[in-house]
Design a protein around this motif. Structure first.
Motif, mmCIF file in Angstrom:
data_model
loop_
_atom_site.group_PDB
_atom_site.id
_atom_site.type_symbol
_atom_site.label_atom_id
_atom_site.label_comp_id
_atom_site.label_asym_id
_atom_site.label_seq_id
_atom_site.Cartn_x
_atom_site.Cartn_y
_atom_site.Cartn_z
ATOM 1 N N THR A 1 47.326 -29.236 3.616
ATOM 2 C CA THR A 1 46.334 -29.712 2.652
ATOM 3 C C THR A 1 46.020 -31.170 2.952
ATOM 4 O O THR A 1 46.929 -32.015 3.009
ATOM 5 C CB THR A 1 46.846 -29.568 1.218
ATOM 6 O OG1 THR A 1 47.145 -28.189 0.956
ATOM 7 C CG2 THR A 1 45.801 -30.062 0.226
ATOM 8 N N GLU B 1 49.087 -23.963 7.837
ATOM 9 C CA GLU B 1 48.015 -24.545 7.024
ATOM 10 C C GLU B 1 48.553 -25.760 6.306
ATOM 11 O O GLU B 1 49.679 -25.752 5.787
ATOM 12 C CB GLU B 1 47.484 -23.512 6.030
ATOM 13 C CG GLU B 1 46.203 -23.934 5.318
ATOM 14 C CD GLU B 1 45.682 -22.835 4.406
ATOM 15 O OE1 GLU B 1 44.564 -22.344 4.621
ATOM 16 O OE2 GLU B 1 46.429 -22.484 3.463
ATOM 17 N N LYS C 1 42.078 -27.482 2.265
ATOM 18 C CA LYS C 1 43.067 -26.860 3.145
ATOM 19 C C LYS C 1 42.504 -26.792 4.561
ATOM 20 O O LYS C 1 41.331 -26.480 4.758
ATOM 21 C CB LYS C 1 43.435 -25.468 2.645
ATOM 22 C CG LYS C 1 44.170 -25.468 1.310
ATOM 23 C CD LYS C 1 44.641 -24.086 0.935
ATOM 24 C CE LYS C 1 45.422 -24.107 -0.382
ATOM 25 N NZ LYS C 1 46.650 -24.934 -0.295
#
Length: 357
Positions: free
Chosen positions: A48, A46, A100
């Protein structure tokens, strides 16, 4: 005295020169930018995604796309992106956002980018270079030809909805626009991509080839078919893309298929009525013989007993009146009965047997 005049003339000349000098250009407003928390990550991770300089309140779509590079765009369109793992972001009042984004492998090989595109409120697109660890890589395809097409006239949708669209059939239109070749080589049989989008979803593009050749400096009228899915209704947007660049965006409003609603209402009335008729026919078949022959009458009228047996009717007496003997008129002879003669009739003067004794 003379020096004073010379100083005043010099000051006046300097003021005139300053007024005639061109003003310094104002600093250009910064365009939208995108920044990533990591430049490389593997599938399942993941990152941002943040940005600034966007229009406040705009809705953005964030995607990981393959076969792309900053400055060259997403060559394969959204078909080169991991659409199922995309995310949406809303720009705040200061023109910034932060969201995200899960890392997914796009259907096309890298080089890859994080593609940020405005959906509503702003149509800008920004690509940030990104590497999906472990994903295959391949060189970008070479551009075909030096011809460049640009839209020269307003865009419109032609066509109308038929009766079948009112019952849920796919709505069809033609996107009509005029393009010009701004390049140095002719463009022969260009392949456009036509896509439709609804709400926050990205357009799904399909290739549409236009037959013809557009010479350098020439223009041509292009008509491309566009179609929605069956039963689609609401506010849609039609986009036409060529060479990875969006040329046309046109809104398309489609009414609700009320014929489908009417069909279901009629079906809700007809089916129960048909089931009731079938049920009554079944009941009439399984009913006892006496009740079936005399359905709707009372037992006394039908001649059936309470247990369905036949009851014999009592004979109806004959109420025909007996003939009345006619009274003879005066002077007509009286009919003589066979067992009674006038001689045997007693007279007033004849004695009785009891009186004789």
């Amino acid at each position: 005295m003379r020096s004073t005049r010379t100083g005043a003339a010099t000051a006046l000349l300097a003021a005139l020169l300053f007024a005639l000098l061109p003003a310094a250009p104002a600093a250009a407003a910064p365009g939208p930018t995108v920044a990533l928390s990591q430049s490389e990550a593997g599938k399942g991770g993941e990152i941002t995604v943040s940005g600034s300089g966007w229009k406040p309140g705009a809705l953005l779509m964030l995607l990981v796309c393959g076969q792309s590079a900053p400055g060259k765009g997403v060559i394969g369109g959204t078909n080169s992106c991991a659409n199922t793992d995309g995310r949406a972001a809303t720009v705040d009042a200061k023109g910034a956002f932060s969201q995200k984004l899960p890392v997914a492998e796009p259907p096309k090989p890298c080089p890859c980018v994080v593609h940020v595109a405005g959906v509503t409120g702003q149509q800008d697109t920004v690509d940030a270079e990104f590497t999906v660890a472990g994903h295959p890589t391949a060189p970008l395809p070479e551009p075909s030809g030096a011809g460049r097409l640009a839209v020269l006239a307003s865009v419109r949708l032609e066509g109308s909805s038929g009766v079948l669209v009112w019952f849920g059939a796919p709505a069809r239109r033609e996107v009509v626009f005029t393009v010009g070749n701004l390049g140095s080589t002719p463009v022969k049989d260009p392949v456009f991509e036509v896509g439709t989008s609804h709400g926050v979803f990205a357009p799904q593009y399909e290739e549409r080839q236009w037959r013809g050749t557009i010479e350098p400096g020439r223009k041509a009228l292009v008509k491309l078919p566009a179609e929605l899915a069956a039963g689609a209704h609401g506010d849609y947007q039609v986009s036409v893309r060529y060479g990875g660049k969006v040329l046309v965006e046109q809104p398309w409003g489609v009414g609700r298929p009320w014929g489908v609603t009417l069909f279901w209402l009629l079906l809700a009335v007809v089916v129960p009525a048909a089931l009731f008729r079938i049920g009554m026919a079944i009941v009439d078949r399984v009913r006892p013989e006496g009740h079936r022959q005399n359905r709707g009458g009372s037992p006394h009228q039908s001649g059936s007993g309470p247990h369905g047996r036949r009851r014999r009717r009592a004979p109806v007496p004959d109420r025909t009146p007996l003939p009345v003997p006619a009274v003879p008129a005066a002077g007509e002879p009286t009919a003589v009965l066979p067992w009674f003669t006038p001689d045997s009739a007693p007279s007033e003067n004849s004695p009785t047997t009891k009186g004789q004794s």
